[in-house]
Scaffold this motif. Structure first.
Motif, mmCIF file in Angstrom:
data_model
loop_
_atom_site.group_PDB
_atom_site.id
_atom_site.type_symbol
_atom_site.label_atom_id
_atom_site.label_comp_id
_atom_site.label_asym_id
_atom_site.label_seq_id
_atom_site.Cartn_x
_atom_site.Cartn_y
_atom_site.Cartn_z
ATOM 1 N N GLU A 31 0.499 -1.257 -0.330
ATOM 2 C CA GLU A 31 0.032 0.131 0.110
ATOM 3 C C GLU A 31 1.073 0.986 -0.394
ATOM 4 O O GLU A 31 1.810 1.406 0.883
ATOM 5 N N PHE A 32 0.252 2.699 -1.127
ATOM 6 C CA PHE A 32 1.145 3.543 -0.947
ATOM 7 C C PHE A 32 0.030 4.331 -0.899
ATOM 8 O O PHE A 32 -0.612 4.518 -1.431
ATOM 9 N N SER A 48 -10.354 7.216 -3.702
ATOM 10 C CA SER A 48 -10.068 7.583 -2.356
ATOM 11 C C SER A 48 -8.779 6.470 -2.389
ATOM 12 O O SER A 48 -7.605 6.915 -1.718
ATOM 13 N N ALA A 49 -8.805 4.901 -3.273
ATOM 14 C CA ALA A 49 -7.252 4.101 -3.314
ATOM 15 C C ALA A 49 -8.236 3.367 -4.433
ATOM 16 O O ALA A 49 -8.966 3.791 -4.982
ATOM 17 N N GLY A 58 -3.740 4.781 -2.327
ATOM 18 C CA GLY A 58 -4.328 5.589 -1.589
ATOM 19 C C GLY A 58 -3.979 6.479 -1.616
ATOM 20 O O GLY A 58 -2.873 7.351 -1.512
ATOM 21 N N ARG A 59 -4.888 8.341 -1.251
ATOM 22 C CA ARG A 59 -4.597 9.513 -1.095
ATOM 23 C C ARG A 59 -3.632 9.441 0.125
ATOM 24 O O ARG A 59 -3.321 10.561 -0.009
ATOM 25 N N ASP A 60 -4.203 9.258 1.096
ATOM 26 C CA ASP A 60 -3.447 9.299 2.121
ATOM 27 C C ASP A 60 -4.006 7.886 3.359
ATOM 28 O O ASP A 60 -4.789 6.904 3.136
ATOM 29 N N LEU A 64 -6.674 4.521 2.684
ATOM 30 C CA LEU A 64 -6.280 3.467 2.993
ATOM 31 C C LEU A 64 -6.829 2.441 4.102
ATOM 32 O O LEU A 64 -7.491 0.848 3.555
ATOM 33 N N GLN A 65 -7.195 2.482 4.751
ATOM 34 C CA GLN A 65 -8.067 2.129 6.217
ATOM 35 C C GLN A 65 -9.716 2.158 5.861
ATOM 36 O O GLN A 65 -9.952 0.706 5.920
#
Length: 142
Positions: A31-32, A48-49, A58-60, A64-65
């Motif tokens: 994940e990045f 968002s992802a 993902g954006r942030d 990602l979560q």
């Protein structure tokens, strides 16, 4: 089998990492977020992802979560479908858009995007929230 999809994801991920982004390994996928990924997800993908093989951009970290379970489903789909995943995904998306258009008219896709984006927002103190519009409940995700 998954390499045709994973290679572009690795390139984007390494570009993200080289531009100050973060990387983590979760549930068998790299994940990045941050750096290039933030720019790409906001300006180009408008999501968002996004999953590319065994790479999730993902954006942030919060995106990602929040999207991890959904994106991990795409990782499993790529493992099963291999090089046929993208044509199958695009075909099913086109079919869904066509069906929505026949049900609701030309504003159907814009309506769907507006409804989806209105459910996910941050509260005034910055905490992520999910609103369930039909019932009116608000759930804070910690």
């Amino acid at each position: 089998w998954e390499m045709p999809h994973t290679c572009p994801g690795l390139v984007a991920g390494l570009w993200t990492f080289s531009r100050g982004g973060k990387m983590q390994l979760r549930e068998g996928a790299l994940e990045f977020h941050g750096g290039f990924s933030t720019w790409y997800m906001r300006r180009v993908a408008r999501a968002s992802a996004m999953t590319l093989g065994h790479v999730i951009l993902g954006r942030d970290e919060w995106c990602l979560q929040f999207c991890r379970e959904h994106e991990q489903a795409h990782v499993r789909q790529v493992e099963i479908w291999g090089p046929f995943f993208i044509p199958a995904y695009l075909g099913s998306s086109a079919l869904e858009c066509a069906l929505a258009w026949t049900r609701r008219g030309p504003d159907a896709t814009r309506y769907g995007v507006a409804m989806a984006s209105s459910r996910y927002r941050r509260s005034s103190d910055g905490a992520p929230t999910i609103t369930n519009e039909p019932v009116g409940n608000t759930i804070t995700v910690s």
